[in-house]
Design a protein around this motif. Structure first.
Motif, PDB file in Angstrom:
ATOM      1  N   LEU A 181       0.822  -1.193   0.000  1.00  0.00           N
ATOM      2  CA  LEU A 181      -0.045   0.222   0.170  1.00  0.00           C
ATOM      3  C   LEU A 181       0.816   1.108  -0.027  1.00  0.00           C
ATOM      4  CD1 LEU A 181      -2.950   0.796   0.333  1.00  0.00           C
ATOM      5  CD2 LEU A 181      -2.590   0.910   2.793  1.00  0.00           C
ATOM      6  N   VAL A 182       0.719   2.312  -0.813  1.00  0.00           N
ATOM      7  CA  VAL A 182       1.400   3.482  -1.103  1.00  0.00           C
ATOM      8  C   VAL A 182       0.947   4.342   0.401  1.00  0.00           C
ATOM      9  CG1 VAL A 182       1.827   5.622  -2.295  1.00  0.00           C
ATOM     10  CG2 VAL A 182       1.477   3.400  -3.478  1.00  0.00           C
ATOM     11  N   LEU A 183       1.902   4.520   1.385  1.00  0.00           N
ATOM     12  CA  LEU A 183       1.655   5.437   2.172  1.00  0.00           C
ATOM     13  C   LEU A 183       1.888   6.822   2.124  1.00  0.00           C
ATOM     14  CD1 LEU A 183       3.116   3.233   5.293  1.00  0.00           C
ATOM     15  CD2 LEU A 183       0.755   3.559   4.489  1.00  0.00           C
ATOM     16  N   HIS A 184       3.084   7.207   1.246  1.00  0.00           N
ATOM     17  CA  HIS A 184       3.540   8.571   0.978  1.00  0.00           C
ATOM     18  C   HIS A 184       4.159   8.509  -0.426  1.00  0.00           C
ATOM     19  CE1 HIS A 184       5.706  12.229   1.920  1.00  0.00           C
ATOM     20  NE2 HIS A 184       6.662  11.959   1.493  1.00  0.00           N
ATOM     21  N   LEU A 185       4.017   9.901  -0.883  1.00  0.00           N
ATOM     22  CA  LEU A 185       4.679   9.945  -2.331  1.00  0.00           C
ATOM     23  C   LEU A 185       5.603  11.388  -2.216  1.00  0.00           C
ATOM     24  CD1 LEU A 185       1.834   9.388  -4.803  1.00  0.00           C
ATOM     25  CD2 LEU A 185       3.904   7.902  -4.348  1.00  0.00           C
ATOM     26  N   GLY A 186       6.832  11.350  -2.455  1.00  0.00           N
ATOM     27  CA  GLY A 186       7.711  12.455  -2.558  1.00  0.00           C
ATOM     28  C   GLY A 186       8.409  12.457  -3.934  1.00  0.00           C
TER      29      GLY A 186
ATOM     30  N   GLY B 139      10.104  11.754  -6.557  1.00  0.00           N
ATOM     31  CA  GLY B 139      11.189  10.708  -6.796  1.00  0.00           C
ATOM     32  C   GLY B 139      11.375   9.315  -5.971  1.00  0.00           C
ATOM     33  N   GLU B 140      10.370   9.318  -4.864  1.00  0.00           N
ATOM     34  CA  GLU B 140      10.392   8.370  -4.173  1.00  0.00           C
ATOM     35  C   GLU B 140       8.934   7.985  -3.523  1.00  0.00           C
ATOM     36  OE1 GLU B 140      12.610   9.764  -0.977  1.00  0.00           O
ATOM     37  OE2 GLU B 140      11.102  10.232   0.220  1.00  0.00           O
ATOM     38  N   ALA B 141       8.621   6.869  -2.931  1.00  0.00           N
ATOM     39  CA  ALA B 141       7.373   6.379  -2.475  1.00  0.00           C
ATOM     40  C   ALA B 141       7.938   5.567  -1.186  1.00  0.00           C
ATOM     41  CB  ALA B 141       6.701   5.641  -3.503  1.00  0.00           C
ATOM     42  N   VAL B 142       6.741   5.669  -0.280  1.00  0.00           N
ATOM     43  CA  VAL B 142       6.968   4.830   0.901  1.00  0.00           C
ATOM     44  C   VAL B 142       5.908   3.981   0.646  1.00  0.00           C
ATOM     45  CG1 VAL B 142       6.830   4.442   3.337  1.00  0.00           C
ATOM     46  CG2 VAL B 142       7.722   6.464   2.364  1.00  0.00           C
ATOM     47  N   LEU B 143       6.257   2.478   0.814  1.00  0.00           N
ATOM     48  CA  LEU B 143       5.079   1.425   0.749  1.00  0.00           C
ATOM     49  C   LEU B 143       5.054   0.657   2.000  1.00  0.00           C
ATOM     50  CD1 LEU B 143       6.096  -0.243  -2.844  1.00  0.00           C
ATOM     51  CD2 LEU B 143       4.631   1.708  -2.371  1.00  0.00           C
ATOM     52  N   GLU B 144       3.751   0.300   2.460  1.00  0.00           N
ATOM     53  CA  GLU B 144       3.661  -0.491   3.586  1.00  0.00           C
ATOM     54  C   GLU B 144       3.605  -1.999   3.039  1.00  0.00           C
ATOM     55  OE1 GLU B 144       0.985  -1.729   7.389  1.00  0.00           O
ATOM     56  OE2 GLU B 144       0.410   0.010   6.150  1.00  0.00           O
ATOM     57  N   VAL B 145       4.693  -2.938   3.413  1.00  0.00           N
ATOM     58  CA  VAL B 145       4.930  -4.256   3.030  1.00  0.00           C
ATOM     59  C   VAL B 145       4.809  -5.188   4.099  1.00  0.00           C
ATOM     60  CG1 VAL B 145       5.977  -5.798   1.542  1.00  0.00           C
ATOM     61  CG2 VAL B 145       5.777  -3.537   0.711  1.00  0.00           C
ATOM     62  N   GLY B 146       3.996  -5.847   4.427  1.00  0.00           N
ATOM     63  CA  GLY B 146       3.875  -6.731   5.722  1.00  0.00           C
ATOM     64  C   GLY B 146       4.078  -5.947   6.975  1.00  0.00           C
TER      65      GLY B 146
ATOM     66  N   HIS C  72       1.082   6.715 -12.110  1.00  0.00           N
ATOM     67  CA  HIS C  72       0.710   5.659 -11.639  1.00  0.00           C
ATOM     68  C   HIS C  72       0.538   5.057 -10.129  1.00  0.00           C
ATOM     69  CE1 HIS C  72       0.738   4.169 -15.754  1.00  0.00           C
ATOM     70  NE2 HIS C  72       1.884   4.460 -15.777  1.00  0.00           N
ATOM     71  N   LEU C  73       1.004   6.092  -9.284  1.00  0.00           N
ATOM     72  CA  LEU C  73       1.062   5.846  -7.873  1.00  0.00           C
ATOM     73  C   LEU C  73       0.129   6.790  -7.057  1.00  0.00           C
ATOM     74  CD1 LEU C  73       4.813   5.269  -6.829  1.00  0.00           C
ATOM     75  CD2 LEU C  73       2.968   3.483  -7.790  1.00  0.00           C
ATOM     76  N   THR C  74      -0.687   6.343  -6.254  1.00  0.00           N
ATOM     77  CA  THR C  74      -1.700   7.137  -5.455  1.00  0.00           C
ATOM     78  C   THR C  74      -1.700   6.644  -4.171  1.00  0.00           C
ATOM     79  OG1 THR C  74      -3.120   7.126  -7.419  1.00  0.00           O
ATOM     80  CG2 THR C  74      -4.127   7.815  -5.202  1.00  0.00           C
TER      81      THR C  74
ATOM     82  N   VAL D 134       0.035  -1.285  -4.929  1.00  0.00           N
ATOM     83  CA  VAL D 134       0.993  -1.052  -5.832  1.00  0.00           C
ATOM     84  C   VAL D 134       1.812  -2.649  -5.938  1.00  0.00           C
ATOM     85  CG1 VAL D 134       2.695   0.155  -5.125  1.00  0.00           C
ATOM     86  CG2 VAL D 134       2.418   0.272  -7.310  1.00  0.00           C
ATOM     87  N   PHE D 135       2.062  -2.887  -7.305  1.00  0.00           N
ATOM     88  CA  PHE D 135       3.255  -3.962  -7.348  1.00  0.00           C
ATOM     89  C   PHE D 135       4.422  -3.188  -8.196  1.00  0.00           C
ATOM     90  CE2 PHE D 135       5.316  -7.071  -9.901  1.00  0.00           C
ATOM     91  CZ  PHE D 135       5.999  -7.922  -8.870  1.00  0.00           C
ATOM     92  N   LEU D 136       5.590  -3.337  -7.656  1.00  0.00           N
ATOM     93  CA  LEU D 136       6.853  -3.002  -8.228  1.00  0.00           C
ATOM     94  C   LEU D 136       7.967  -3.899  -8.389  1.00  0.00           C
ATOM     95  CD1 LEU D 136       7.301   0.709  -6.656  1.00  0.00           C
ATOM     96  CD2 LEU D 136       6.210   0.193  -8.685  1.00  0.00           C
TER      97      LEU D 136
END
Length: 65
Positions: A8-13, A15-22, A38-40, A45-47
């Motif tokens: 899950l995308v937690l934050h967008l900056g 050139g970067e994103a914070v994803l919650e994974v597990g 593509h990121l919201t 998201v899958f990368l």
């Protein structure tokens, strides 16, 4: 090696994103075009990823394909 992430995308900056994974927040460097198109925040998201290991840092880069 981390080959891909899904989360899950937690934050967008710029050139970067914070994803919650597990339950862990991973900072993933992404191309600005990917982040803008593509990121919201709040959406899954899958990368495909490439992990760069250096003496002073671990950097995770994410790509759409």
């Amino acid at each position: 090696m981390i080959a891909s992430v899904r989360g899950l995308v937690l934050h967008l900056g710029p050139g970067e994103a914070v994803l919650e994974v597990g339950g862990v927040g991973l900072r993933v460097f992404v191309p600005r075009t990917l982040a803008e198109a593509h990121l919201t925040v709040g959406k899954p998201v899958f990368l495909h990823t490439f992990l760069v290991v250096r003496e002073d840092a671990l950097s995770l880069y994410g790509f759409e394909s």
